[in-house]
Enzyme design. Structure first.
Site, PDB file in Angstrom:
ATOM      1  N   CYS A 120       0.838  -1.206   0.000  1.00 34.26           N
ATOM      2  CA  CYS A 120       0.000   0.000   0.000  1.00 34.26           C
ATOM      3  C   CYS A 120       0.868   1.249   0.000  1.00 34.26           C
ATOM      4  O   CYS A 120       0.633   2.187  -0.775  1.00 34.26           O
ATOM      5  CB  CYS A 120      -0.934  -0.025   1.215  1.00 34.26           C
ATOM      6  SG  CYS A 120      -2.143   1.313   1.233  1.00 34.26           S
ATOM      7  N   CYS A 121       1.897   1.279   0.867  1.00 34.77           N
ATOM      8  CA  CYS A 121       2.803   2.436   0.903  1.00 34.77           C
ATOM      9  C   CYS A 121       3.509   2.610  -0.436  1.00 34.77           C
ATOM     10  O   CYS A 121       3.732   3.737  -0.884  1.00 34.77           O
ATOM     11  CB  CYS A 121       3.844   2.281   2.014  1.00 34.77           C
ATOM     12  SG  CYS A 121       3.225   2.641   3.677  1.00 34.77           S
ATOM     13  N   CYS A 207      -3.507   4.596   9.638  1.00 34.41           N
ATOM     14  CA  CYS A 207      -2.194   4.077  10.064  1.00 34.41           C
ATOM     15  C   CYS A 207      -1.501   4.969  11.086  1.00 34.41           C
ATOM     16  O   CYS A 207      -0.305   4.812  11.330  1.00 34.41           O
ATOM     17  CB  CYS A 207      -1.293   3.899   8.854  1.00 34.41           C
ATOM     18  SG  CYS A 207      -1.964   2.760   7.630  1.00 34.41           S
ATOM     19  N   CYS A 231       8.021   4.332   5.955  1.00 28.91           N
ATOM     20  CA  CYS A 231       7.105   3.854   4.922  1.00 28.91           C
ATOM     21  C   CYS A 231       7.794   3.561   3.611  1.00 28.91           C
ATOM     22  O   CYS A 231       7.153   3.095   2.676  1.00 28.91           O
ATOM     23  CB  CYS A 231       6.012   4.888   4.682  1.00 28.91           C
ATOM     24  SG  CYS A 231       6.676   6.466   4.160  1.00 28.91           S
TER      25      CYS A 231
HETATM   26 FE1  SF4 Z   1      -1.375   2.818   2.915  1.00 31.65          FE
HETATM   27 FE2  SF4 Z   1      -1.186   3.208   5.557  1.00 31.65          FE
HETATM   28 FE3  SF4 Z   1       0.991   3.417   3.965  1.00 31.65          FE
HETATM   29 FE4  SF4 Z   1      -0.974   5.259   3.923  1.00 31.65          FE
HETATM   30  S1  SF4 Z   1       0.434   4.788   5.626  1.00 31.65           S
HETATM   31  S2  SF4 Z   1       0.050   4.404   2.164  1.00 31.65           S
HETATM   32  S3  SF4 Z   1      -2.817   3.971   4.174  1.00 31.65           S
HETATM   33  S4  SF4 Z   1      -0.227   1.556   4.401  1.00 31.65           S
END
Ligand code: SF4
Length: 245
Positions: A120-121, A207, A231
């Site tokens: 996701c990141c 998050c 991240c």
């Molecule tokens: Fe995805 Fe959470 Fe990363 Fe944002 S912080 S990109 S919602 S995993």
């Protein structure tokens, strides 16, 4: 003007404003500022906006909109637009990539595994960052050494090997959180109202949670995971000085 290892060593003793001036002198429009709308980045934005009224407004500003930010962050983006009136490029995830990820794993995939969280990141942050930095020779970020153990050796400038070796500049590397708040107060800089409710570090809404006084400022990020709280935007280079400096 050529940037080399010797000139980089100058930056260690520079103030944040002097560092930004140095970046403008050496890179001009080939430098870009990645604004996350955290308090540190609002300080830098304020400094850049003031410079833009003089002769130093050529540093491009962009922000990564993951689509999962807090409503308070979008409110601050709007307030910033109205106050400073400087163009901030909004960079979002690639639509096809995001649709494929969420269709396969669901919108809250990040809670299921570290691999899903990183996926996701990557889609919402890391890949858009690479697109945003394309063509730049330097990028400015608001990292500070006392934000976390992982950031405790941040230098004012390093080669960012994760972004093709462009320069990564951290004008606030030696600032404390108190320094940030003092600048905000003295210069009436708008900041995210979540900072006043236990959020020293603000990322995506699902998050990030509040931390208690005395806890690691980044411990509210991906709180269900253990280990480094990063991240992928600042993966390898910020802890290392440029060779020879
Ligand atoms: Fe995805 Fe959470 Fe990363 Fe944002 S912080 S990109 S919602 S995993």
């Amino acid at each position: 003007m050529t940037v080399n290892e010797a000139s980089v060593s100058e930056l260690r003793g520079f103030s944040a404003e002097e560092t930004l001036t140095w970046v403008r002198t050496h890179f001009g429009g080939r430098a870009t500022f990645a604004c996350s709308f955290g308090a540190e980045d609002m300080v830098l934005l304020d400094m850049l906006a003031k410079a833009a009224k003089g002769d130093g407004g050529d540093i491009r500003v962009f922000t990564l909109d993951t689509g999962r930010l807090f409503p308070e962050t979008y409110d601050l983006m709007q307030e910033t637009h109205e106050k400073y009136r400087i163009p901030i490029q909004v960079v979002g995830p690639d639509t096809a990539e995001l649709e494929a990820l969420v269709s396969k794993n669901g919108p809250n995939l990040f809670y299921e595994s570290v691999d899903n969280r990183k996926a996701c990141c990557n889609v919402r942050k890391v890949h858009p960052l690479s697109r945003a930095l394309k063509g730049s020779e330097a990028w400015i970020v608001g990292l500070r050494r006392d934000q976390s153990a992982e950031r405790s050796t941040v230098e004012k400038i390093t080669r960012d090997t994760s972004q093709g070796g462009i320069w990564k500049v951290c004008p606030l590397a030696d600032w404390s959180w108190e320094d940030v708040l003092a600048y905000v107060k003295a210069n009436e800089v708008p900041i995210n109202r979540l900072h006043a409710t236990g959020f020293p570090s603000i990322g995506c809404a699902p998050c990030t949670r509040a931390v208690k006084p005395g806890e690691d400022p980044r411990s509210g990020r991906w709180w269900w995971e253990t280990g480094a709280k990063e991240c992928g935007l600042h993966p390898t280079t910020h802890g290392r000085a440029v060779a020879g400096v």
